[in-house]
Design an enzyme around this catalytic site. Structure first.
Site, short mmCIF file in Angstrom:
data_model
loop_
_atom_site.label_atom_id
_atom_site.label_comp_id
_atom_site.label_asym_id
_atom_site.label_seq_id
_atom_site.Cartn_x
_atom_site.Cartn_y
_atom_site.Cartn_z
N CYS A 150 0.90 -1.28 0.07
CA CYS A 150 -0.22 -0.02 -0.21
C CYS A 150 0.82 1.45 0.08
O CYS A 150 1.57 1.44 -0.95
CB CYS A 150 -0.98 -0.13 1.32
SG CYS A 150 -2.28 1.24 1.10
N ALA A 151 0.77 1.96 1.04
CA ALA A 151 1.76 3.27 1.12
C ALA A 151 3.16 2.86 1.79
O ALA A 151 3.85 3.87 1.44
CB ALA A 151 1.19 4.13 2.30
#
Length: 194
Positions: free
Chosen positions: A107-108
């Site tokens: 994800c991030a």
């Protein structure tokens, strides 16, 4: 019990699905997973107000003497901001990358790898909102990307695939095959494909 050892780094504001799904899959394969809080507290609260108890605090990890086969970072905001703000986290990532330890980020969290300076020369993916914030050699719009020792995935919806893919990267392909079947993941994919 597998001899493989995985370190999972938890920061306040982590994405719970990305942490728990991967930890669960690895532990089902009997991988020794050590969950480390990067704060002074053992309990870490995620971005959706779910609290997990860590096994150890990061301050007690000796990056020069503690051996791991893989280090995993779940995403989540502000979790990734807290990971990237920790010099101990960045130093750990640089040291284990230098030693060619597998490093997974979802994800991030690939942005934390960017901040540590270890994405250079690699292919990677991330949450779409972080595509412009990371600068790998090549950005891939894929569910999971392995580039050398760097393993990346896109988000909460790809967490189970990330867990199975991490097992494969650890050389535990048979466990990944078994768990994909036992956990009804193959069934889901088959039904969605029809």
């Amino acid at each position: 019990m597998s001899s493989k050892r995985v370190l999972v780094l938890l920061a306040p504001g982590f994405e719970e699905i990305e942490a728990v799904s991967v930890i669960d899959i690895l532990r089902r394969a009997k991988v020794k997973v050590q969950v480390a809080s990067i704060t002074e507290k053992e309990d870490v609260t995620g971005s959706h107000n779910i609290t997990l108890k860590s096994d150890v605090r990061l301050e007690f990890i000796d990056i020069y003497n503690d051996d791991y086969d893989l280090v995993y970072l779940p995403g989540g905001v502000p979790g990734v901001n807290n990971l990237a703000a920790s010099e101990k986290v960045l130093d750990l990532l640089r040291k284990y990358n230098e030693d060619q330890v597998l490093i997974g980020a979802i994800c991030a969290a690939p942005w934390v790898l960017e901040e540590a300076g270890i994405l250079k020369g690699h292919e990677a993916t991330s949450a779409p909102t972080f595509e412009e914030k990371i600068h790998p050699e090549k950005y891939a719009h894929e569910v999971f990307v392995r580039s050398g020792n760097i393993l990346t995935s896109r988000g909460a919806g790809t967490s189970m695939e990330m867990g199975f893919s991490l097992l494969e990267a650890l050389g535990l392909e048979e466990d990944a095959i078994r768990l994909r079947e036992d956990m009804q993941y193959n069934f889901l994919l088959d039904k969605k494909g029809k």
